[in-house]
Design a protein around this motif. Structure first.
Motif, short mmCIF file in Angstrom:
data_model
loop_
_atom_site.label_atom_id
_atom_site.label_comp_id
_atom_site.label_asym_id
_atom_site.label_seq_id
_atom_site.Cartn_x
_atom_site.Cartn_y
_atom_site.Cartn_z
N ASP A 164 0.49 -0.80 -40.27
CA ASP A 164 0.22 0.13 -40.47
C ASP A 164 -2.10 0.33 -39.70
O ASP A 164 -2.20 -0.83 -40.23
N TRP A 165 -1.66 1.04 -38.43
CA TRP A 165 -3.30 0.22 -38.48
C TRP A 165 -3.89 0.50 -39.13
O TRP A 165 -5.26 0.91 -38.65
N ARG A 166 -4.35 1.88 -40.17
CA ARG A 166 -5.09 2.75 -40.71
C ARG A 166 -5.66 1.35 -41.15
O ARG A 166 -6.91 1.26 -42.14
N GLU A 169 -8.72 0.18 -39.70
CA GLU A 169 -9.35 1.29 -39.82
C GLU A 169 -10.20 1.22 -40.69
O GLU A 169 -11.77 1.45 -40.71
N ALA A 170 -9.77 0.73 -42.20
CA ALA A 170 -10.31 0.75 -43.21
C ALA A 170 -10.88 -0.50 -43.38
O ALA A 170 -12.49 -0.37 -44.10
#
Length: 272
Positions: A164-166, A169-170
Protein backbone atom coordinates in the motif's frame (compact mmCIF):
# COMPACT_ATOMS: atom_id res chain seq x y z
CA UNK A 1 -22.17 -33.92 8.92
CA UNK A 2 -22.95 -35.28 5.46
CA UNK A 3 -21.78 -38.82 4.73
CA UNK A 4 -18.86 -39.21 2.36
CA UNK A 5 -19.85 -41.05 -0.80
CA UNK A 6 -17.69 -43.92 -2.17
CA UNK A 7 -16.83 -41.77 -5.19
CA UNK A 8 -15.55 -38.92 -2.98
CA UNK A 9 -13.60 -41.40 -0.84
CA UNK A 10 -12.00 -42.82 -4.00
CA UNK A 11 -10.99 -39.31 -5.13
CA UNK A 12 -9.34 -38.67 -1.75
CA UNK A 13 -7.46 -41.98 -1.96
CA UNK A 14 -6.21 -41.24 -5.49
CA UNK A 15 -5.13 -37.71 -4.53
CA UNK A 16 -3.31 -39.02 -1.45
CA UNK A 17 -1.52 -41.66 -3.55
CA UNK A 18 -0.46 -39.03 -6.10
CA UNK A 19 0.81 -36.80 -3.29
CA UNK A 20 2.89 -39.66 -1.84
CA UNK A 21 4.32 -40.43 -5.31
CA UNK A 22 5.17 -36.76 -5.79
CA UNK A 23 7.06 -36.55 -2.50
CA UNK A 24 8.84 -39.84 -3.28
CA UNK A 25 9.89 -38.46 -6.67
CA UNK A 26 11.21 -35.29 -5.04
CA UNK A 27 12.99 -36.68 -2.00
CA UNK A 28 13.94 -40.31 -2.70
CA UNK A 29 17.16 -39.38 -4.61
CA UNK A 30 18.18 -37.03 -1.76
CA UNK A 31 17.50 -39.61 0.96
CA UNK A 32 19.29 -42.28 -1.10
CA UNK A 33 22.44 -40.12 -1.36
CA UNK A 34 22.35 -39.49 2.41
CA UNK A 35 21.96 -43.23 3.00
CA UNK A 36 24.82 -44.16 0.64
CA UNK A 37 27.12 -41.67 2.39
CA UNK A 38 26.95 -43.83 5.53
CA UNK A 39 27.61 -47.27 3.96
CA UNK A 40 30.89 -48.92 3.05
CA UNK A 41 29.96 -50.31 -0.37
CA UNK A 42 28.45 -47.49 -2.41
CA UNK A 43 28.11 -49.54 -5.63
CA UNK A 44 25.49 -51.92 -4.22
CA UNK A 45 24.76 -50.71 -0.67
CA UNK A 46 22.56 -53.67 0.34
CA UNK A 47 22.81 -55.11 2.94
CA UNK A 48 24.30 -51.99 4.54
CA UNK A 49 27.64 -51.92 6.36
CA UNK A 50 27.62 -48.53 8.03
CA UNK A 51 30.78 -46.43 8.23
CA UNK A 52 32.01 -42.86 8.85
CA UNK A 53 35.04 -43.15 6.58
CA UNK A 54 33.72 -40.94 3.76
CA UNK A 55 33.06 -38.10 6.23
CA UNK A 56 36.47 -38.61 7.82
CA UNK A 57 38.19 -38.43 4.42
CA UNK A 58 36.17 -35.35 3.53
CA UNK A 59 37.23 -33.74 6.81
CA UNK A 60 40.95 -33.97 5.93
CA UNK A 61 40.58 -32.83 2.27
CA UNK A 62 41.61 -29.18 2.58
CA UNK A 63 40.68 -28.29 -1.02
CA UNK A 64 37.00 -28.93 -0.20
CA UNK A 65 37.28 -26.63 2.82
CA UNK A 66 38.73 -23.82 0.68
CA UNK A 67 36.08 -24.44 -1.99
CA UNK A 68 33.32 -24.24 0.61
CA UNK A 69 34.68 -20.94 1.95
CA UNK A 70 34.95 -19.45 -1.56
CA UNK A 71 31.43 -20.62 -2.48
CA UNK A 72 30.16 -19.05 0.74
CA UNK A 73 31.75 -15.70 -0.17
CA UNK A 74 30.31 -15.84 -3.71
CA UNK A 75 26.86 -16.69 -2.34
CA UNK A 76 26.85 -13.89 0.25
CA UNK A 77 28.18 -11.29 -2.20
CA UNK A 78 25.71 -12.29 -4.89
CA UNK A 79 22.81 -12.36 -2.43
CA UNK A 80 23.61 -8.89 -1.13
CA UNK A 81 24.04 -7.29 -4.57
CA UNK A 82 21.06 -9.03 -6.16
CA UNK A 83 18.65 -8.21 -3.31
CA UNK A 84 19.72 -4.52 -3.23
CA UNK A 85 19.45 -4.09 -7.01
CA UNK A 86 16.20 -6.08 -7.22
CA UNK A 87 14.56 -4.09 -4.41
CA UNK A 88 15.57 -0.81 -6.04
CA UNK A 89 14.27 -1.96 -9.41
CA UNK A 90 10.95 -3.28 -8.08
CA UNK A 91 10.27 -0.16 -6.00
CA UNK A 92 11.11 2.15 -8.89
CA UNK A 93 8.98 0.13 -11.30
CA UNK A 94 5.85 0.10 -9.13
CA UNK A 95 6.15 3.43 -7.34
CA UNK A 96 6.94 5.62 -10.34
CA UNK A 97 4.44 4.83 -13.10
CA UNK A 98 6.08 4.94 -16.49
CA UNK A 99 4.66 3.97 -19.88
CA UNK A 100 7.85 1.96 -20.46
CA UNK A 101 7.72 -0.04 -17.23
CA UNK A 102 6.68 -3.16 -19.16
CA UNK A 103 9.88 -2.87 -21.20
CA UNK A 104 11.95 -2.34 -18.05
CA UNK A 105 10.37 -5.43 -16.43
CA UNK A 106 11.19 -7.58 -19.47
CA UNK A 107 14.78 -6.34 -19.43
CA UNK A 108 15.13 -7.33 -15.78
CA UNK A 109 13.67 -10.79 -16.46
CA UNK A 110 15.51 -11.50 -19.72
CA UNK A 111 18.51 -13.28 -18.04
CA UNK A 112 16.02 -16.02 -17.04
CA UNK A 113 15.86 -17.08 -20.69
CA UNK A 114 19.61 -17.13 -21.33
CA UNK A 115 21.58 -20.31 -20.69
CA UNK A 116 23.92 -20.09 -17.71
CA UNK A 117 26.93 -21.12 -19.77
CA UNK A 118 26.33 -18.20 -22.16
CA UNK A 119 26.09 -15.77 -19.23
CA UNK A 120 29.33 -17.21 -17.86
CA UNK A 121 31.26 -16.89 -21.13
CA UNK A 122 29.95 -13.40 -21.95
CA UNK A 123 30.58 -12.19 -18.38
CA UNK A 124 34.12 -13.54 -18.49
CA UNK A 125 34.85 -11.70 -21.75
CA UNK A 126 33.23 -8.44 -20.53
CA UNK A 127 34.97 -8.44 -17.14
CA UNK A 128 38.38 -9.30 -18.63
CA UNK A 129 38.34 -7.06 -21.72
CA UNK A 130 36.26 -4.09 -20.54
CA UNK A 131 36.55 -3.97 -16.73
CA UNK A 132 40.05 -5.42 -16.55
CA UNK A 133 38.96 -8.02 -13.99
CA UNK A 134 40.85 -11.27 -14.18
CA UNK A 135 39.13 -14.43 -13.06
CA UNK A 136 38.58 -14.05 -9.31
CA UNK A 137 35.87 -13.98 -6.66
CA UNK A 138 34.78 -10.42 -7.53
CA UNK A 139 34.20 -11.42 -11.14
CA UNK A 140 32.27 -14.51 -9.98
CA UNK A 141 30.02 -12.40 -7.73
CA UNK A 142 29.24 -9.94 -10.55
CA UNK A 143 28.60 -12.74 -13.03
CA UNK A 144 26.25 -14.64 -10.72
CA UNK A 145 24.43 -11.42 -9.84
CA UNK A 146 23.48 -11.05 -13.52
CA UNK A 147 21.41 -14.22 -13.34
CA UNK A 148 20.30 -14.07 -9.68
CA UNK A 149 18.97 -10.53 -10.11
CA UNK A 150 16.04 -11.79 -12.22
CA UNK A 151 14.96 -14.33 -9.57
CA UNK A 152 15.37 -11.78 -6.77
CA UNK A 153 13.37 -9.25 -8.78
CA UNK A 154 10.47 -11.72 -9.11
CA UNK A 155 10.49 -12.52 -5.37
CA UNK A 156 10.36 -8.85 -4.31
CA UNK A 157 7.92 -7.86 -7.05
CA UNK A 158 5.47 -10.54 -5.84
CA UNK A 159 5.15 -8.80 -2.46
CA UNK A 160 5.40 -5.23 -3.65
CA UNK A 161 2.37 -5.66 -5.91
CA UNK A 162 0.32 -5.86 -2.66
CA UNK A 163 2.14 -2.99 -0.96
CA UNK A 164 0.00 0.00 0.00
CA UNK A 165 1.91 3.04 -1.29
CA UNK A 166 -0.42 5.34 0.65
CA UNK A 167 1.69 4.53 3.75
CA UNK A 168 4.65 6.21 2.04
CA UNK A 169 2.49 9.17 1.05
CA UNK A 170 1.23 9.53 4.63
CA UNK A 171 4.79 9.50 5.96
CA UNK A 172 5.80 12.16 3.41
CA UNK A 173 2.81 14.32 4.39
CA UNK A 174 4.01 14.28 8.01
CA UNK A 175 7.46 15.48 6.94
CA UNK A 176 9.47 12.31 6.41
CA UNK A 177 12.13 12.60 3.72
CA UNK A 178 12.33 9.85 1.07
CA UNK A 179 15.29 8.11 2.76
CA UNK A 180 13.61 8.09 6.19
CA UNK A 181 10.35 6.96 4.59
CA UNK A 182 12.16 4.02 3.02
CA UNK A 183 14.02 2.94 6.19
CA UNK A 184 11.10 3.40 8.61
CA UNK A 185 8.06 2.52 6.47
CA UNK A 186 8.86 0.63 3.26
CA UNK A 187 11.74 -1.61 4.31
CA UNK A 188 10.20 -2.83 7.62
CA UNK A 189 7.16 -3.94 5.61
CA UNK A 190 8.83 -5.62 2.67
CA UNK A 191 11.88 -7.11 4.44
CA UNK A 192 10.58 -10.72 4.21
CA UNK A 193 10.69 -10.52 0.42
CA UNK A 194 14.16 -8.92 0.53
CA UNK A 195 15.32 -11.76 2.80
CA UNK A 196 13.73 -14.28 0.43
CA UNK A 197 15.49 -12.66 -2.54
CA UNK A 198 18.81 -12.85 -0.66
CA UNK A 199 18.33 -16.55 0.15
CA UNK A 200 17.33 -17.44 -3.43
CA UNK A 201 20.31 -15.55 -4.85
CA UNK A 202 22.67 -17.07 -2.27
CA UNK A 203 21.57 -20.63 -3.09
CA UNK A 204 21.79 -20.03 -6.85
CA UNK A 205 25.32 -18.61 -6.63
CA UNK A 206 26.54 -21.12 -4.01
CA UNK A 207 25.58 -24.08 -6.20
CA UNK A 208 26.28 -22.56 -9.61
CA UNK A 209 28.79 -24.22 -11.91
CA UNK A 210 28.08 -22.93 -15.43
CA UNK A 211 28.65 -19.25 -14.61
CA UNK A 212 31.18 -19.59 -11.79
CA UNK A 213 33.40 -21.98 -13.79
CA UNK A 214 34.21 -19.27 -16.37
CA UNK A 215 34.32 -16.32 -13.96
CA UNK A 216 36.34 -17.63 -11.05
CA UNK A 217 39.53 -18.54 -12.89
CA UNK A 218 41.77 -20.99 -11.01
CA UNK A 219 40.15 -20.29 -7.60
CA UNK A 220 38.38 -23.45 -6.34
CA UNK A 221 34.72 -23.52 -5.34
CA UNK A 222 32.62 -26.46 -4.26
CA UNK A 223 30.89 -26.95 -7.65
CA UNK A 224 34.17 -26.67 -9.60
CA UNK A 225 35.93 -29.13 -7.26
CA UNK A 226 33.01 -31.56 -7.49
CA UNK A 227 33.04 -31.27 -11.29
CA UNK A 228 36.77 -31.89 -11.40
CA UNK A 229 36.39 -34.92 -9.14
CA UNK A 230 33.57 -36.37 -11.29
CA UNK A 231 35.85 -36.47 -14.33
CA UNK A 232 37.77 -39.27 -12.58
CA UNK A 233 34.61 -41.12 -11.47
CA UNK A 234 32.16 -40.69 -8.63
CA UNK A 235 34.12 -40.59 -5.38
CA UNK A 236 32.20 -41.54 -2.20
CA UNK A 237 33.32 -38.29 -0.57
CA UNK A 238 30.91 -36.49 -2.88
CA UNK A 239 28.02 -38.41 -1.28
CA UNK A 240 29.17 -37.18 2.13
CA UNK A 241 29.49 -33.62 0.80
CA UNK A 242 25.98 -33.75 -0.70
CA UNK A 243 24.55 -35.15 2.54
CA UNK A 244 26.14 -32.36 4.59
CA UNK A 245 24.82 -29.61 2.28
CA UNK A 246 21.31 -31.10 2.26
CA UNK A 247 21.49 -31.49 6.03
CA UNK A 248 22.40 -27.81 6.43
CA UNK A 249 19.50 -26.78 4.17
CA UNK A 250 17.03 -28.88 6.16
CA UNK A 251 18.46 -27.49 9.41
CA UNK A 252 17.97 -23.89 8.23
CA UNK A 253 14.40 -24.61 7.10
CA UNK A 254 13.49 -26.37 10.37
CA UNK A 255 15.06 -23.54 12.42
CA UNK A 256 13.16 -20.93 10.38
CA UNK A 257 9.92 -22.89 10.85
CA UNK A 258 10.26 -22.96 14.64
CA UNK A 259 11.28 -19.27 14.76
CA UNK A 260 8.09 -18.42 12.85
CA UNK A 261 5.95 -20.68 15.06
CA UNK A 262 7.41 -19.14 18.23
CA UNK A 263 6.90 -15.61 16.95
CA UNK A 264 10.56 -14.58 16.80
CA UNK A 265 10.29 -14.11 13.01
CA UNK A 266 7.26 -12.70 11.22
CA UNK A 267 6.84 -13.20 7.51
CA UNK A 268 4.27 -11.79 5.16
CA UNK A 269 2.60 -8.48 4.61
CA UNK A 270 1.87 -6.69 7.87
CA UNK A 271 0.44 -3.51 6.47
CA UNK A 272 0.01 -1.58 9.69
Amino acid sequence: MAAVSPKERMVVVIQSALLVLLYAFLYFPIFFIIYVSFVDNTVWPFPPEFTWQWYQRLWIMSDFHLGFFNSLLIGIGTGALASIFAASAAIGLLKYRSPLRGVFAVLYLSPLFVAGILIGISSMMFHRNILGLAGNLHSAVLSNTTQALSFAFLVILAQLTRYDWRMDEAAMVFGARPARCFWEVTLPTIWPSVLGAFLVSFILAFNNLEITFYAVGAIPTLPTIAWGTLRHGIEPELYALTAIINGLVFLVLITLFFLIRLGFVRLGYRGQ
